[in-house]
Design a protein around this motif. Sequence first.
Motif, PDB file in Angstrom:
ATOM      1  N   SER A  21       0.824  -1.211   0.000  1.00 13.63           N
ATOM      2  CA  SER A  21       0.000   0.000   0.000  1.00 13.63           C
ATOM      3  C   SER A  21       0.857   1.259   0.000  1.00 13.63           C
ATOM      4  N   LEU A  22       1.956   1.233   0.753  1.00  9.64           N
ATOM      5  CA  LEU A  22       2.862   2.384   0.792  1.00  9.64           C
ATOM      6  C   LEU A  22       3.513   2.616  -0.566  1.00  9.64           C
ATOM      7  N   VAL A  23       3.955   1.550  -1.214  1.00  7.98           N
ATOM      8  CA  VAL A  23       4.548   1.677  -2.544  1.00  7.98           C
ATOM      9  C   VAL A  23       3.524   2.244  -3.524  1.00  7.98           C
ATOM     10  N   ALA A  24       2.318   1.679  -3.523  1.00  5.50           N
ATOM     11  CA  ALA A  24       1.269   2.147  -4.442  1.00  5.50           C
ATOM     12  C   ALA A  24       0.928   3.607  -4.188  1.00  5.50           C
ATOM     13  N   LYS A  25       0.768   3.985  -2.931  1.00  7.47           N
ATOM     14  CA  LYS A  25       0.420   5.367  -2.580  1.00  7.47           C
ATOM     15  C   LYS A  25       1.529   6.331  -3.002  1.00  7.47           C
ATOM     16  N   SER A  26       2.776   5.955  -2.770  1.00  9.78           N
ATOM     17  CA  SER A  26       3.876   6.863  -3.088  1.00  9.78           C
ATOM     18  C   SER A  26       4.115   7.016  -4.593  1.00  9.78           C
ATOM     19  N   LEU A  27       3.703   6.045  -5.393  1.00  6.32           N
ATOM     20  CA  LEU A  27       3.906   6.112  -6.843  1.00  6.32           C
ATOM     21  C   LEU A  27       2.669   6.557  -7.620  1.00  6.32           C
ATOM     22  N   GLN A  28       1.540   6.726  -6.945  1.00  7.59           N
ATOM     23  CA  GLN A  28       0.275   6.937  -7.657  1.00  7.59           C
ATOM     24  C   GLN A  28       0.259   8.165  -8.563  1.00  7.59           C
ATOM     25  N   ASN A  29       1.034   9.191  -8.277  1.00  8.01           N
ATOM     26  CA  ASN A  29       1.032  10.393  -9.124  1.00  8.01           C
ATOM     27  C   ASN A  29       2.015  10.306 -10.286  1.00  8.01           C
ATOM     28  N   ASN A  30       2.901   9.309 -10.248  1.00  6.47           N
ATOM     29  CA  ASN A  30       3.947   9.208 -11.258  1.00  6.47           C
ATOM     30  C   ASN A  30       3.828   7.998 -12.172  1.00  6.47           C
ATOM     31  N   ALA A  31       2.882   7.112 -11.876  1.00  9.64           N
ATOM     32  CA  ALA A  31       2.742   5.891 -12.674  1.00  9.64           C
ATOM     33  C   ALA A  31       1.290   5.447 -12.644  1.00  9.64           C
ATOM     34  N   ASN A  32       0.941   4.582 -13.554  1.00  4.15           N
ATOM     35  CA  ASN A  32      -0.367   3.925 -13.525  1.00  4.15           C
ATOM     36  C   ASN A  32      -0.210   2.703 -12.637  1.00  4.15           C
ATOM     37  N   ILE A  33      -0.874   2.727 -11.482  1.00  7.79           N
ATOM     38  CA  ILE A  33      -0.691   1.707 -10.463  1.00  7.79           C
ATOM     39  C   ILE A  33      -1.860   0.726 -10.470  1.00  7.79           C
ATOM     40  N   PHE A  34      -1.530  -0.555 -10.374  1.00  4.83           N
ATOM     41  CA  PHE A  34      -2.513  -1.607 -10.147  1.00  4.83           C
ATOM     42  C   PHE A  34      -2.115  -2.298  -8.854  1.00  4.83           C
ATOM     43  N   LEU A  35      -2.934  -2.153  -7.819  1.00  4.93           N
ATOM     44  CA  LEU A  35      -2.679  -2.802  -6.540  1.00  4.93           C
ATOM     45  C   LEU A  35      -3.594  -4.008  -6.452  1.00  4.93           C
ATOM     46  N   ILE A  36      -3.014  -5.178  -6.263  1.00 10.43           N
ATOM     47  CA  ILE A  36      -3.766  -6.429  -6.258  1.00 10.43           C
ATOM     48  C   ILE A  36      -3.586  -7.108  -4.907  1.00 10.43           C
ATOM     49  N   ASP A  37      -4.697  -7.501  -4.305  1.00 10.02           N
ATOM     50  CA  ASP A  37      -4.641  -8.221  -3.040  1.00 10.02           C
ATOM     51  C   ASP A  37      -5.848  -9.134  -2.967  1.00 10.02           C
ATOM     52  N   GLU A  38      -5.682 -10.332  -2.393  1.00 10.19           N
ATOM     53  CA  GLU A  38      -6.800 -11.260  -2.327  1.00 10.19           C
ATOM     54  C   GLU A  38      -7.744 -10.970  -1.171  1.00 10.19           C
ATOM     55  N   LYS A  39      -7.282 -10.205  -0.181  1.00 11.73           N
ATOM     56  CA  LYS A  39      -8.166  -9.852   0.934  1.00 11.73           C
ATOM     57  C   LYS A  39      -8.922  -8.580   0.584  1.00 11.73           C
ATOM     58  N   GLU A  40     -10.102  -8.406   1.139  1.00 13.21           N
ATOM     59  CA  GLU A  40     -10.896  -7.217   0.856  1.00 13.21           C
ATOM     60  C   GLU A  40     -10.593  -6.086   1.831  1.00 13.21           C
ATOM     61  N   TYR A  41      -9.571  -6.241   2.643  1.00 14.79           N
ATOM     62  CA  TYR A  41      -9.274  -5.221   3.642  1.00 14.79           C
ATOM     63  C   TYR A  41      -7.778  -5.015   3.805  1.00 14.79           C
ATOM     64  N   PHE A  42      -7.441  -3.848   4.322  1.00  8.35           N
ATOM     65  CA  PHE A  42      -6.093  -3.508   4.744  1.00  8.35           C
ATOM     66  C   PHE A  42      -6.137  -3.424   6.256  1.00  8.35           C
ATOM     67  N   GLU A  43      -5.239  -4.143   6.912  1.00  5.96           N
ATOM     68  CA  GLU A  43      -5.234  -4.155   8.375  1.00  5.96           C
ATOM     69  C   GLU A  43      -4.047  -3.366   8.903  1.00  5.96           C
ATOM     70  N   ILE A  44      -4.321  -2.453   9.801  1.00  3.68           N
ATOM     71  CA  ILE A  44      -3.253  -1.741  10.488  1.00  3.68           C
ATOM     72  C   ILE A  44      -2.791  -2.682  11.598  1.00  3.68           C
ATOM     73  N   THR A  45      -1.786  -3.468  11.293  1.00  3.12           N
ATOM     74  CA  THR A  45      -1.404  -4.584  12.156  1.00  3.12           C
ATOM     75  C   THR A  45      -0.921  -4.157  13.533  1.00  3.12           C
ATOM     76  N   TRP A  46      -0.306  -2.998  13.635  1.00  2.00           N
ATOM     77  CA  TRP A  46       0.174  -2.558  14.942  1.00  2.00           C
ATOM     78  C   TRP A  46      -0.970  -2.159  15.865  1.00  2.00           C
ATOM     79  N   ALA A  47      -2.197  -2.116  15.353  1.00  2.00           N
ATOM     80  CA  ALA A  47      -3.371  -1.823  16.182  1.00  2.00           C
ATOM     81  C   ALA A  47      -4.057  -3.104  16.662  1.00  2.00           C
TER      82      ALA A  47
END
Length: 114
Positions: A21-47
């Motif tokens: 997610s960090l890579v995709a977010k940081s490149l989103q203005n400079n490239a066409n990004i496709f982020l693929i994940d099999e889970k339907e959620y992003f978990e803030i694991t430290w929480a």
Amino acid sequence: MAGLGAEKKIVVVIGGGVAGSLVAKSLQNNANIFLIDEKEYFEITWASLRSMVEPSFAKRSVISHSEYLSAVVNITDTDVLTKKGSQIPYDYLVVATDHTQNSASTKTEKISQY
């Protein structure tokens, strides 16, 4: 990444965890990004610890990202094939797959674990 008049490169990021997610977010203005994940959620694991003692907090630490929900079934030198049948060409590929600590694949399942 892309100069004036240059076509943006295609970057496929496999894995929608913290790194992907960090890579995709940081490149989103400079490239066409496709982020693929099999889970339907992003978990803030430290929480996770707080979610275990305060289950209502899990609703704020497990975030939907189902717009790009899919799993990768094949990778070639030029394309990624998803379980849904999409074939996505890429110029650059980032593999940032998450760990497989549990079997929760939906946001609701994950929250119910807390």
